[in-house]
Design a protein around this motif. Structure first.
Motif, PDB file in Angstrom:
ATOM      1  N   LEU A  39       0.842  -1.195   0.000  1.00  0.00           N
ATOM      2  CA  LEU A  39       0.000   0.000   0.000  1.00  0.00           C
ATOM      3  C   LEU A  39       0.876   1.244   0.000  1.00  0.00           C
ATOM      4  CD1 LEU A  39      -3.013   1.123   0.525  1.00  0.00           C
ATOM      5  CD2 LEU A  39      -2.193   1.423   2.876  1.00  0.00           C
ATOM      6  N   PRO A  40       0.956   1.964  -1.130  1.00  0.00           N
ATOM      7  CA  PRO A  40       1.664   3.245  -1.115  1.00  0.00           C
ATOM      8  C   PRO A  40       0.883   4.247  -0.259  1.00  0.00           C
ATOM      9  CG  PRO A  40       1.280   2.442  -3.365  1.00  0.00           C
ATOM     10  CD  PRO A  40       0.413   1.643  -2.456  1.00  0.00           C
ATOM     11  N   TYR A  41       1.607   5.063   0.477  1.00  0.00           N
ATOM     12  CA  TYR A  41       0.909   6.072   1.268  1.00  0.00           C
ATOM     13  C   TYR A  41       1.798   7.272   1.511  1.00  0.00           C
ATOM     14  CZ  TYR A  41       3.559   4.647   5.434  1.00  0.00           C
ATOM     15  OH  TYR A  41       4.567   4.379   6.330  1.00  0.00           O
ATOM     16  N   HIS A  62      -8.999   8.795  -1.493  1.00  0.00           N
ATOM     17  CA  HIS A  62      -9.195   9.370  -2.826  1.00  0.00           C
ATOM     18  C   HIS A  62     -10.293   8.650  -3.605  1.00  0.00           C
ATOM     19  CE1 HIS A  62      -7.300   5.927  -4.791  1.00  0.00           C
ATOM     20  NE2 HIS A  62      -6.358   5.959  -3.861  1.00  0.00           N
ATOM     21  N   GLY A  63     -10.623   9.189  -4.767  1.00  0.00           N
ATOM     22  CA  GLY A  63     -11.606   8.584  -5.655  1.00  0.00           C
ATOM     23  C   GLY A  63     -10.980   7.579  -6.607  1.00  0.00           C
ATOM     24  N   SER A  64     -11.801   6.961  -7.445  1.00  0.00           N
ATOM     25  CA  SER A  64     -11.326   5.875  -8.311  1.00  0.00           C
ATOM     26  C   SER A  64     -10.306   6.349  -9.339  1.00  0.00           C
ATOM     27  CB  SER A  64     -12.510   5.213  -9.019  1.00  0.00           C
ATOM     28  OG  SER A  64     -13.191   6.144  -9.841  1.00  0.00           O
ATOM     29  N   GLY A  65     -10.384   7.608  -9.744  1.00  0.00           N
ATOM     30  CA  GLY A  65      -9.476   8.110 -10.762  1.00  0.00           C
ATOM     31  C   GLY A  65      -8.046   8.287 -10.293  1.00  0.00           C
ATOM     32  N   GLN A  66      -7.821   8.234  -8.995  1.00  0.00           N
ATOM     33  CA  GLN A  66      -6.476   8.426  -8.454  1.00  0.00           C
ATOM     34  C   GLN A  66      -5.818   7.107  -8.027  1.00  0.00           C
ATOM     35  OE1 GLN A  66      -9.170  10.654  -7.473  1.00  0.00           O
ATOM     36  NE2 GLN A  66      -8.353  11.694  -9.272  1.00  0.00           N
ATOM     37  N   ARG A  67      -6.441   6.000  -8.396  1.00  0.00           N
ATOM     38  CA  ARG A  67      -5.834   4.700  -8.073  1.00  0.00           C
ATOM     39  C   ARG A  67      -4.522   4.513  -8.845  1.00  0.00           C
ATOM     40  NH1 ARG A  67     -10.477   0.524  -9.332  1.00  0.00           N
ATOM     41  NH2 ARG A  67     -10.740   2.029 -11.038  1.00  0.00           N
ATOM     42  N   GLY A  68      -3.645   3.685  -8.309  1.00  0.00           N
ATOM     43  CA  GLY A  68      -2.380   3.424  -8.985  1.00  0.00           C
ATOM     44  C   GLY A  68      -1.292   3.081  -7.992  1.00  0.00           C
ATOM     45  N   ASN A  69      -0.039   3.329  -8.379  1.00  0.00           N
ATOM     46  CA  ASN A  69       1.079   3.029  -7.490  1.00  0.00           C
ATOM     47  C   ASN A  69       2.175   4.096  -7.538  1.00  0.00           C
ATOM     48  OD1 ASN A  69       2.205   2.543  -9.977  1.00  0.00           O
ATOM     49  ND2 ASN A  69       2.564   0.348  -9.650  1.00  0.00           N
ATOM     50  N   GLN A  74      -2.920  10.311  -5.244  1.00  0.00           N
ATOM     51  CA  GLN A  74      -3.918  10.310  -4.162  1.00  0.00           C
ATOM     52  C   GLN A  74      -3.966  11.637  -3.409  1.00  0.00           C
ATOM     53  OE1 GLN A  74      -0.963   8.834  -3.866  1.00  0.00           O
ATOM     54  NE2 GLN A  74      -0.338   8.466  -1.737  1.00  0.00           N
ATOM     55  N   LEU A  75      -2.953  12.485  -3.596  1.00  0.00           N
ATOM     56  CA  LEU A  75      -2.970  13.782  -2.923  1.00  0.00           C
ATOM     57  C   LEU A  75      -3.936  14.758  -3.575  1.00  0.00           C
ATOM     58  CD1 LEU A  75       0.831  14.299  -2.189  1.00  0.00           C
ATOM     59  CD2 LEU A  75      -0.944  13.404  -0.680  1.00  0.00           C
ATOM     60  N   CYS A 100      -4.937   3.462  -3.322  1.00  0.00           N
ATOM     61  CA  CYS A 100      -5.503   2.165  -3.688  1.00  0.00           C
ATOM     62  C   CYS A 100      -4.981   1.761  -5.071  1.00  0.00           C
ATOM     63  CB  CYS A 100      -7.024   2.277  -3.706  1.00  0.00           C
ATOM     64  SG  CYS A 100      -7.915   0.761  -4.075  1.00  0.00           S
ATOM     65  N   SER A 101      -4.673   0.478  -5.248  1.00  0.00           N
ATOM     66  CA  SER A 101      -4.189   0.012  -6.543  1.00  0.00           C
ATOM     67  C   SER A 101      -5.313   0.006  -7.573  1.00  0.00           C
ATOM     68  CB  SER A 101      -3.603  -1.391  -6.424  1.00  0.00           C
ATOM     69  OG  SER A 101      -4.635  -2.350  -6.307  1.00  0.00           O
TER      70      SER A 101
END
Length: 255
Positions: A39-41, A62-69, A74-75, A100-101
């Protein structure tokens, strides 16, 4: 339609510019790793951090559009009222912003829209966030009675789900433009909640916030609810600027 799309593009550009400004605020960057997931944070420490003081913590989803790694997207959307110079002085707190991935979500509704029931087990991303949060509370000077969660869209859904899975942990929540499992109202009706939605939301219908607010009130809960007329899905842009919102949030303490 073209005007609406242009407004969303402009809002996204402004949000991206906000990310760059927030990065200057010296978030620490890390990855929480378990045997199955990572989990990146980002974690923002309070301004003028003093390890001998106790601070609240805000979990931002965050919302679904900011998912990734990339541990950056997410900011987008983190409330500027908490991260600008005035906010960091007035609301000294930790901010945990997990990412979230793309293959996961904060909460699943397997039979949506026929049913609002969520899965019995938390998603891997949610498990990781809650586990990391527990570690932060254990290892940092965090006030366990002032743990808050907020998020928009998928993150708002996550905020409601976090409450339901750990009702004894959170002191208050700010879910925005979300869908939620109304059957879980029985678990969370005592928790202070201020929910927001735009009445013209074209992604998550406003009826879903109305349904949850009604479910909480039917349990004798006293949630706050603000509905913006003429606003579509990006209601978090107004919600996080709502007068008195963070004064309200930081006044809440878990009993």
């Amino acid at each position: 339609m073209v005007v609406d799309k242009l407004k969303l593009v402009i809002a996204f550009i402004l949000a991206c510019q906000s990310v760059k400004a927030q990065q200057i605020s010296t978030y620490t960057k890390d990855v929480y790793v378990t045997s199955k997931d990572s989990l990146p944070y980002r974690l923002l420490y309070p301004l003028n951090y003093n390890k001998n003081k106790k601070y609240p913590i805000v979990v931002f989803l965050h919302g679904s559009g900011q998912r990734g790694n990339n541990n950056e997207a997410q900011l987008t959307g983190v409330p500027k009222r908490l991260t600008d110079s005035a906010g960091r002085v007035k609301y000294a707190c930790f901010i945990l912003a997990p990412q979230c991935s793309k293959k996961d979500v904060w909460v699943k509704f397997p039979n949506f829209p026929a049913s609002l029931e969520t899965t019995k087990l938390a998603t891997p991303a949610t498990k990781s966030v809650l586990a990391k949060l527990d570690l932060l509370i254990k290892n940092l000077p965090i006030d366990p009675k002032r743990v808050y969660v907020t998020g928009y869209s998928m993150g708002g859904e996550g905020a409601f789900d976090f409450l339901a899975r750990r009702p004894g942990l959170f002191a208050a929540a700010i879910p925005i433009c979300s869908v939620s499992d109304t059957a879980k109202a029985r678990l969370i009706y005592k928790i202070p909640i201020w929910a927001f939605h735009g009445d013209q939301d074209d992604v998550n219908d406003v009826k879903y916030s109305r349904l949850m607010i009604t479910a909480l009130e039917n349990r004798k809960g006293t949630p706050k609810y603000t509905e913006y007329q003429g606003v579509k899905h990006n209601s978090w842009l107004k919600a996080y600027e709502e007068p008195g919102l963070f004064d309200w949030l930081f006044s809440q303490r878990r009993r």
